[in-house]
Write a protein that holds these residues in place. Structure first.
Motif, PDB file in Angstrom:
ATOM      1  N   VAL A 150       0.824  -1.213   0.000  1.00  0.00           N
ATOM      2  CA  VAL A 150       0.000   0.000   0.000  1.00  0.00           C
ATOM      3  C   VAL A 150       0.860   1.265   0.000  1.00  0.00           C
ATOM      4  N   ARG A 151       2.078   1.149   0.537  1.00  0.00           N
ATOM      5  CA  ARG A 151       2.931   2.339   0.680  1.00  0.00           C
ATOM      6  C   ARG A 151       3.320   2.973  -0.650  1.00  0.00           C
ATOM      7  N   THR A 152       3.393   2.166  -1.721  1.00  0.00           N
ATOM      8  CA  THR A 152       3.813   2.741  -3.007  1.00  0.00           C
ATOM      9  C   THR A 152       2.638   3.344  -3.780  1.00  0.00           C
ATOM     10  N   GLY A 153       1.441   3.343  -3.178  1.00  0.00           N
ATOM     11  CA  GLY A 153       0.270   3.899  -3.852  1.00  0.00           C
ATOM     12  C   GLY A 153       0.126   5.401  -3.619  1.00  0.00           C
ATOM     13  N   HIS A 154      -0.889   5.966  -4.234  1.00  0.00           N
ATOM     14  CA  HIS A 154      -1.147   7.390  -4.014  1.00  0.00           C
ATOM     15  C   HIS A 154      -2.639   7.692  -4.120  1.00  0.00           C
ATOM     16  N   VAL A 155      -3.059   8.794  -3.498  1.00  0.00           N
ATOM     17  CA  VAL A 155      -4.455   9.220  -3.556  1.00  0.00           C
ATOM     18  C   VAL A 155      -4.674   9.974  -4.863  1.00  0.00           C
ATOM     19  N   GLU A 156      -5.736   9.632  -5.554  1.00  0.00           N
ATOM     20  CA  GLU A 156      -6.026  10.330  -6.815  1.00  0.00           C
ATOM     21  C   GLU A 156      -6.862  11.563  -6.520  1.00  0.00           C
ATOM     22  N   MET A 157      -6.171  12.658  -6.198  1.00  0.00           N
ATOM     23  CA  MET A 157      -6.846  13.859  -5.698  1.00  0.00           C
ATOM     24  C   MET A 157      -7.501  14.696  -6.786  1.00  0.00           C
ATOM     25  N   THR A 158      -7.031  14.561  -8.028  1.00  0.00           N
ATOM     26  CA  THR A 158      -7.459  15.503  -9.069  1.00  0.00           C
ATOM     27  C   THR A 158      -8.974  15.623  -9.191  1.00  0.00           C
ATOM     28  N   ALA A 159      -9.669  14.485  -9.253  1.00  0.00           N
ATOM     29  CA  ALA A 159     -11.123  14.523  -9.471  1.00  0.00           C
ATOM     30  C   ALA A 159     -11.834  15.230  -8.306  1.00  0.00           C
ATOM     31  N   LEU A 160     -11.374  14.953  -7.082  1.00  0.00           N
ATOM     32  CA  LEU A 160     -12.007  15.584  -5.924  1.00  0.00           C
ATOM     33  C   LEU A 160     -11.726  17.090  -5.919  1.00  0.00           C
ATOM     34  N   GLU A 161     -10.487  17.449  -6.244  1.00  0.00           N
ATOM     35  CA  GLU A 161     -10.138  18.876  -6.307  1.00  0.00           C
ATOM     36  C   GLU A 161     -10.983  19.595  -7.354  1.00  0.00           C
ATOM     37  N   GLU A 162     -11.195  18.896  -8.465  1.00  0.00           N
ATOM     38  CA  GLU A 162     -12.047  19.477  -9.512  1.00  0.00           C
ATOM     39  C   GLU A 162     -13.474  19.674  -8.988  1.00  0.00           C
ATOM     40  N   SER A 163     -13.953  18.700  -8.209  1.00  0.00           N
ATOM     41  CA  SER A 163     -15.310  18.816  -7.655  1.00  0.00           C
ATOM     42  C   SER A 163     -15.421  20.042  -6.748  1.00  0.00           C
ATOM     43  N   PHE A 164     -14.391  20.278  -5.933  1.00  0.00           N
ATOM     44  CA  PHE A 164     -14.432  21.451  -5.043  1.00  0.00           C
ATOM     45  C   PHE A 164     -14.512  22.732  -5.884  1.00  0.00           C
ATOM     46  N   ASP A 165     -13.763  22.740  -6.986  1.00  0.00           N
ATOM     47  CA  ASP A 165     -13.769  23.914  -7.854  1.00  0.00           C
ATOM     48  C   ASP A 165     -15.145  24.102  -8.505  1.00  0.00           C
ATOM     49  N   ILE A 166     -15.706  23.006  -9.010  1.00  0.00           N
ATOM     50  CA  ILE A 166     -17.030  23.061  -9.662  1.00  0.00           C
ATOM     51  C   ILE A 166     -18.071  23.607  -8.671  1.00  0.00           C
TER      52      ILE A 166
END
Ligand SMILES: NC(=O)c1ccc[n+]([C@@H]2O[C@H](COP(=O)([O-])OP(=O)(O)OC[C@H]3O[C@@H](n4cnc5c(N)ncnc54)[C@H](O)[C@@H]3O)[C@@H](O)[C@H]2O)c1
Length: 542
Positions: A150-166
């Motif tokens: 799990v340590r080599t993974g990452h959170v896919e923030m882009t879509a959520l950040e886009e939602s905050f902007d929308i």
């Protein structure tokens, strides 16, 4: 070509909306909002009508005031992706986009859409401008780079950040934005707030967005609705006003009289509570893995051991893990915490030991289940290559149609890698998206961890159990769905046409059933079920 359609699980092809459709759709929503406002209803937009959002939207839409009058008008807002657009159209027909055993889900959605007319769904983000409250129920994925790390993974923030902007681009300044999505701790205050504030300033709004966080504890299944409406909640807000607004809203829509709210000081506490809650559960599940293996090699039935221990009230939440821990939450939530510590909160030291280990154990547990299949076949003198294997259950747990990160997926992929021919049956799953679209989500698809996966493309989920059982070499009990619990061994072998290898991954088989399979000439193995060897010897002695 495929891009222009969204296909619902029942096979209906819906063309995706085009530019002109947006204008018409906005006019439809505006009209409904005007009518709702005339009735004094509050406008609630639920962003994302998936497993959580669809049912949350219905619960809010079902809310009545002290005079038994509907007090909320809910707009379920769903992006029109090929994978999800059909949910909007189904919802607007009064049909639940999620399938579950809970008898309350379907009538509640039907009632709110068709009778009370307090629920509609849309694809236009412009509906946000009408909202008094926005509930964010979109997903937040954690992409794993390696299987079992799990340590080599990452959170896919882009879509959520886009939602905050929308949202910030469209909402009224005094709209409450309630984030229910499970987020990396720090997201509400350190990502959403500054980003939305910036947009507010650009719009000339001097106040801060009223942001709150309250996580979902929903359990899709028999108690789907109750697990949202009649359950304890934790919440918090970025400031006093946001906190008061979220408390008021939750008091109106959730049964907080019976299940009191816990209000925490800051959103990071509420966000952390969710992550710790799920990491705790992932850990107690992972803990059983080594004891299952111990049981298998030492003549112990772990199921009986667990039941014996659970008699002690302090230990009654001990659970048998099955062939892997799936669902959308437990495989990723600890990862969100580990990632946040480094990438949002800015620490470089490595404080996490148990949480990542637990997730890694859970993620690879199905590999061991596949070994049991191989070994059971070997005991019968047959190779795994070309064996006809029937896996009973595709979803991550009993009585739901949710296949996300299910143990069955890893099991199927591993067995296919070893050359087996795979069939799958599941009464609740119509389409197993992870196989249908295995090339579509390269970052999240687990096909990339295995070879020989091409043949699984388009893997069909069988609905006819008799047909599924015909001429098989191996039967794997992977999920505790009700129809599997009472499968009669005589009947199974009749359909299989010969003795087969039987592998119980979920403590489904009683000793009586195991004996029957053995008497019929089958080889039986099970995760944590080391006593089977003893039963075998007993039968040989007869
Ligand atoms: N499923 C569970 O059992 C469960 C339990 C507790 C908490 N949660 C949390 O709830 C959240 C939602 O989970 P879910 O299971 O409902 O996910 P889901 O994938 O079923 O639903 C999310 C929906 O949001 C839509 N969406 C994504 N981006 C959007 C956007 N910008 N605008 C509009 N719609 C958008 C998607 O198309 C999808 O239909 C996650 O954070 C999850 O961790 C889930």
């Amino acid at each position: 070509m495929n891009e222009r359609f969204s296909i619902s699980p029942d096979g209906i092809k819906y063309p995706l909306p085009i530019e002109n459709d947006y204008k018409q759709e906005f006019v439809r929503i505006e009209k409904l909002v005007v009518e709702a406002k005339q009735k004094g209803q509050e406008i609630v937009v639920v962003m994302g009508v998936g497993f959580v959002g669809a049912v949350m939207a219905a619960i809010v839409a079902d809310t009545v005031d002290e005079n038994e009058k509907s007090s909320k008008f809910v707009i379920g807002m769903q992006r029109p992706s090929t994978r999800s657009y059909w949910k909007i159209l189904k919802l607007n027909e009064g049909i639940s986009p999620v399938k579950a055993e809970d008898p309350e889900v379907a009538p509640m959605i039907r009632r709110c859409v068709l009778e009370k007319k307090t629920l509609t769904a849309t694809f236009t983000y412009d509906a946000l401008q009408f909202a008094d409250v926005v509930i964010v129920d979109v997903q937040l994925d954690y992409a794993k780079k390696d299987l079992g790390n799990v340590r080599t993974g990452h959170v896919e923030m882009t879509a959520l950040e886009e939602s905050f902007d929308i949202i910030a681009q469209r909402i009224k300044p005094d709209c409450l934005v309630l984030i229910e999505t499970t987020v990396a701790p720090g997201t509400t205050e350190q990502i959403a707030l500054p980003a939305m504030r910036k947009v507010f300033r650009q719009r000339g709004i001097k106040t801060d967005p009223l942001l709150a966080h309250s996580y979902e504890r929903v359990m899709p299944g028999r108690d789907y609705v109750a697990s949202i409406r009649d359950f304890w909640r934790v919440c918090s807000g970025v400031n006093e006003e946001a906190k008061q607004r979220v408390v008021k809203f939750l008091n109106e829509v959730i049964n907080t009289k019976k299940y009191p709210l816990t209000v925490l000081d800051r959103p990071i506490e509420s966000e952390t509570a969710k992550i710790v809650e799920n990491s705790y559960r992932a850990t107690i599940l992972a803990f059983m893995d080594e004891w299952c293996k111990f049981a298998e090699t030492n003549g112990v039935d772990i199921i009986k051991v667990i039941n014996a221990i659970k008699m002690r009230p302090t230990h009654n939440n001990m659970i048998f893990p099955g062939p892997g821990i799936g669902g959308y939450c437990l495989p990723k939530d600890g990862g969100l915490g580990i990632w946040a510590y480094k990438h949002i909160l800015g620490f470089v030291d490595d404080i996490f030991k148990i949480t990542p280990l637990a997730i890694d154990i859970n993620d690879t547990r199905a590999l061991h289940a596949a070994q049991l299949v191989r070994d059971a076949l070997r005991n019968m003198g047959k190779p795994i290559a070309s064996a006809e294997v029937l896996v009973l259950g595709a979803s991550y747990r009993e009585d739901v149609g949710d296949t996300r990160y299910s143990g069955s997926e890893v099991l199927v992929r591993r067995l296919a890698e070893m050359g087996a021919e795979i069939r799958v049956h599941d009464p609740y799953v119509d389409v197993w998206w992870e196989f249908i679209n295995q090339d579509e989500y390269p970052d999240n698809n687990r096909s990339r961890f295995f070879r020989n996966q091409k043949k699984l493309e388009g893997l069909e989920v069988l609905k006819d159990l008799d047909r599924a059982l015909t001429d098989i070499d191996v039967l794997v009990f992977a999920v505790r769905h009700a129809p599997y619990l009472s499968l009669n061994p005589d009947y199974v072998i009749q359909l299989a046409g010969k003795p087969i290898a039987v592998v119980d991954c979920f403590g489904i088989l009683s000793d009586e059933m195991i004996r029957e399979y053995l008497k019929l000439g089958c080889d039986v193995k099970g995760l944590g079920r080391g006593h089977i060897r003893r039963l075998k010897e007993e039968i040989k002695r007869l």
